[in-house]
Scaffold this motif. Sequence first.
Motif, PDB file in Angstrom:
ATOM      1  N   GLY A 299      -0.144  -0.967  10.829  1.00 16.38           N
ATOM      2  CA  GLY A 299       0.882  -1.766  10.169  1.00 16.38           C
ATOM      3  C   GLY A 299       2.146  -0.963   9.948  1.00 16.38           C
ATOM      4  N   GLU A 300       3.252  -1.675   9.830  1.00 15.63           N
ATOM      5  CA  GLU A 300       4.553  -1.031   9.671  1.00 15.63           C
ATOM      6  C   GLU A 300       5.156  -1.279   8.299  1.00 15.63           C
ATOM      7  N   GLU A 301       4.378  -1.850   7.394  1.00 19.06           N
ATOM      8  CA  GLU A 301       4.909  -2.152   6.071  1.00 19.06           C
ATOM      9  C   GLU A 301       5.179  -0.871   5.286  1.00 19.06           C
ATOM     10  N   THR A 302       6.290  -0.867   4.555  1.00 14.80           N
ATOM     11  CA  THR A 302       6.614   0.255   3.682  1.00 14.80           C
ATOM     12  C   THR A 302       5.846   0.104   2.372  1.00 14.80           C
ATOM     13  N   TRP A 303       5.124   1.148   1.998  1.00 19.53           N
ATOM     14  CA  TRP A 303       4.291   1.104   0.802  1.00 19.53           C
ATOM     15  C   TRP A 303       4.993   1.840  -0.332  1.00 19.53           C
ATOM     16  N   LEU A 304       5.249   1.125  -1.424  1.00 17.89           N
ATOM     17  CA  LEU A 304       5.907   1.718  -2.583  1.00 17.89           C
ATOM     18  C   LEU A 304       4.935   1.704  -3.760  1.00 17.89           C
ATOM     19  N   PRO A 305       4.342   2.856  -4.086  1.00 17.55           N
ATOM     20  CA  PRO A 305       3.366   2.880  -5.187  1.00 17.55           C
ATOM     21  C   PRO A 305       4.043   2.778  -6.547  1.00 17.55           C
ATOM     22  N   TYR A 306       3.293   2.267  -7.501  1.00 14.00           N
ATOM     23  CA  TYR A 306       3.737   2.169  -8.892  1.00 14.00           C
ATOM     24  C   TYR A 306       2.580   2.665  -9.751  1.00 14.00           C
ATOM     25  N   SER A 307       2.784   3.761 -10.458  1.00 15.19           N
ATOM     26  CA  SER A 307       1.690   4.417 -11.170  1.00 15.19           C
ATOM     27  C   SER A 307       1.952   4.437 -12.670  1.00 15.19           C
ATOM     28  N   LEU A 308       0.909   4.125 -13.437  1.00 11.39           N
ATOM     29  CA  LEU A 308       0.958   4.177 -14.895  1.00 11.39           C
ATOM     30  C   LEU A 308      -0.093   5.168 -15.378  1.00 11.39           C
ATOM     31  N   SER A 309       0.299   6.091 -16.250  1.00 11.52           N
ATOM     32  CA  SER A 309      -0.634   7.093 -16.759  1.00 11.52           C
ATOM     33  C   SER A 309      -1.463   6.530 -17.910  1.00 11.52           C
ATOM     34  N   LEU A 310      -2.727   6.941 -17.960  1.00 13.68           N
ATOM     35  CA  LEU A 310      -3.626   6.577 -19.054  1.00 13.68           C
ATOM     36  C   LEU A 310      -4.174   7.848 -19.684  1.00 13.68           C
ATOM     37  N   ASP A 311      -3.950   8.012 -20.985  1.00  9.02           N
ATOM     38  CA  ASP A 311      -4.532   9.164 -21.659  1.00  9.02           C
ATOM     39  C   ASP A 311      -6.016   8.903 -21.912  1.00  9.02           C
ATOM     40  N   ALA A 312      -6.698   9.887 -22.476  1.00 10.24           N
ATOM     41  CA  ALA A 312      -8.151   9.790 -22.648  1.00 10.24           C
ATOM     42  C   ALA A 312      -8.537   8.601 -23.525  1.00 10.24           C
ATOM     43  N   ARG A 313      -7.746   8.317 -24.556  1.00 12.25           N
ATOM     44  CA  ARG A 313      -8.077   7.199 -25.446  1.00 12.25           C
ATOM     45  C   ARG A 313      -7.991   5.871 -24.710  1.00 12.25           C
ATOM     46  N   HIS A 314      -6.941   5.693 -23.906  1.00 10.69           N
ATOM     47  CA  HIS A 314      -6.804   4.440 -23.176  1.00 10.69           C
ATOM     48  C   HIS A 314      -7.853   4.314 -22.072  1.00 10.69           C
ATOM     49  N   GLN A 315      -8.247   5.437 -21.482  1.00  7.89           N
ATOM     50  CA  GLN A 315      -9.339   5.383 -20.512  1.00  7.89           C
ATOM     51  C   GLN A 315     -10.627   4.917 -21.182  1.00  7.89           C
TER      52      GLN A 315
END
Length: 242
Positions: A165-181
């Motif tokens: 595939g030729e689609e451009t992949w743009l990741p979006y990342s959100l951090s989770l600390d230990a409590r939220h995990q």
Amino acid sequence: DRVEAARLKGRLRTWDSIAVPRWAGVPEAQCVQLGYFCLQLSVMQASPAEPFGSREADTTDTRPFRQLNSLALPGDDGVPSWNNLLADLRVLIETTRPEVIVLPHPLLDPHPDHLCAQQAVLEALQGLAWQPQTLLGYANHLHDNDRWPMGDTGTGVALPPVTEGEETWLPYSLSLDARHQCDKAMALGMMHDLQPSPPFKRRLRRLLQRLLAGRRGSPFGENEFFRKAVRRHELLWVVKRK
């Protein structure tokens, strides 16, 4: 009784969709269950005006699974059709006016219901006065590799393998600390779908993987979702941004 078991599963999923978000502080009034039936979205899409009932619960009525909703919707007549699904989605979007919509990514998640759900949202958005600023995609299952993301609970999430595939992949990342995990793990544990013990064959395979490859299970539960989903960040993909 397989029919009663299927109906009970539907009722439990309905309850989970209302109750579990409260753990994250989401009010019950902001949760909606539409009640369309598993593995029927593709045939609904192919024949938009026709109703398609449950394949297991012996019912064509979605109303029992909408009883906890506080918002009236066009599909409250109980007819499980694609046209009703689109009408429901349009009312929900126009009422809530979301800035961001998160939906399955069509190139990563092969589940037929997930693909059709994504397509239904895009179709429902056509012609609406309100348009979200951002569409984010996620993968609940991955093509040809249900172990992704690899690694242990609490670790990072590697990018999924994309070989064509030729689609451009743009990741979006959100951090989770230990409590939220931990909070996320507890929310997963409340979901009835994840509570049964894995079958013997899967438990045996995991034992061999642990002995031969050093793979570890999750401390939060036996289901693979505890290992795959409880990570130090959430990985999504920008599908659309204004």
